[in-house]
Design an enzyme around this catalytic site. Sequence first.
Site, PDB file in Angstrom:
ATOM      1  N   HIS A  52       0.731  -1.118  -0.030  1.00  0.00           N
ATOM      2  CA  HIS A  52      -0.065  -0.104  -0.025  1.00  0.00           C
ATOM      3  C   HIS A  52       0.745   1.388   0.055  1.00  0.00           C
ATOM      4  O   HIS A  52       0.607   2.209   0.648  1.00  0.00           O
ATOM      5  CB  HIS A  52      -0.898  -0.075   1.227  1.00  0.00           C
ATOM      6  N   HIS A  56      -7.496  -6.468   2.496  1.00  0.00           N
ATOM      7  CA  HIS A  56      -6.856  -5.398   3.212  1.00  0.00           C
ATOM      8  C   HIS A  56      -7.609  -4.935   4.443  1.00  0.00           C
ATOM      9  O   HIS A  56      -6.640  -4.679   5.420  1.00  0.00           O
ATOM     10  CB  HIS A  56      -6.683  -3.895   2.173  1.00  0.00           C
ATOM     11  N   HIS A  92     -12.797   2.085   4.163  1.00  0.00           N
ATOM     12  CA  HIS A  92     -12.148   0.675   4.014  1.00  0.00           C
ATOM     13  C   HIS A  92     -13.128  -0.300   4.503  1.00  0.00           C
ATOM     14  O   HIS A  92     -13.246  -1.176   4.122  1.00  0.00           O
ATOM     15  CB  HIS A  92     -10.896   0.857   5.358  1.00  0.00           C
TER      16      HIS A  92
END
Length: 263
Positions: free
Chosen positions: A73, A83, A212
Site C-alpha cells: 500500500h 486489506h 475501508h
Amino acid sequence: MTSQALLGQLGQMILSGGIDVVDCSGVLGPETPLLKLPPELAKDTPPIKIHRISEYDQDGPFWAWNWLELGEHSGTHFDAPHHWITGKDYSDGYTDTLDVQRLIAPVNVLDFSKECAENPDFLLTIDHVKAWEAAHGEIKAGEWVVLRSDWDRFADDEAKFLNADATGPHTPGPTAEVIDYLIAKGIVGWGSQCIGTDAGQAGGMNPPFPAHNLLHKNNRFGLASLANLDKLPAKGAILIAAPLKIKNGTGSPIRALALVPKA
C-alpha cells in the site's frame, strides 16, 4: 457496430491521439509519502528502497535492473477487500484472485477541489453527491467514483501531504453515508488523491474508517494517492486500475491510467 469494430476504433483513436492516456499515478520511490500510523495501533509501512543489482558493469555487463523494498500500500495503490478485516472472507478478494473484468470501468470524477482547498477536513456528503449527479448524470453500477481534491499538489512534501498535527491527520474524504450510498448504486470502487481512501479524521467516525470498512465488507475496491484528476472530465473517461498479481496480495502499487476523449 460489432464489439470487434468498436475495439478497432478505440485502438485507432488511441494511436491517432483522439483519445488521451492520462497518467493518474504519482512517482514511486524513496521520497513517496507513506501512511503514518499511531504506534499503539499498528506498524507503519517501511520506507521504500530501490537497490541496484547492476548497471552495465561487473555485476551485469549488458543490462541494468533493480530490486525493491516496498509495502503493498505504497504510493498510488490499490486496496483489495482482504486489506480490511471486513473483507477477509472473500475468496476473490486478493490481488491474485479478483475479477479483472472489474478493473477497467467508466470513472465519475467528483470535483470538490475548491472545498478541499478551503477546508482540509472537508467531508463529502450525500447532498454533495446528489447535487453532482443532478449536474453531470447518475453514477451507475460497475463504475469507479473518485474524489478530486487536487491533494496531489502536495505529493513532493510528505508533511503537507499527510497534514498531521497533535490531533491526527487532516485530509478530505467521504462520510460513511456516502460510501453506503455508492455501494447501493453498485460501484466497483472508490478513489482518493490523499494517502488513503478515508478522510484523515476517519478513525473517529462511525464506523471507524468507513471507506475501508464498508467498501471491503462489500467486496469493493479502493484507490489511494491518485494524481492528475484535474485532467479528467466529470464523466466520459475510462479508468484502468490494475494491481500486480501478488499471491494472496492485499493491495498493490499501480500505474493508474485514464482514457480521455479529446473535446
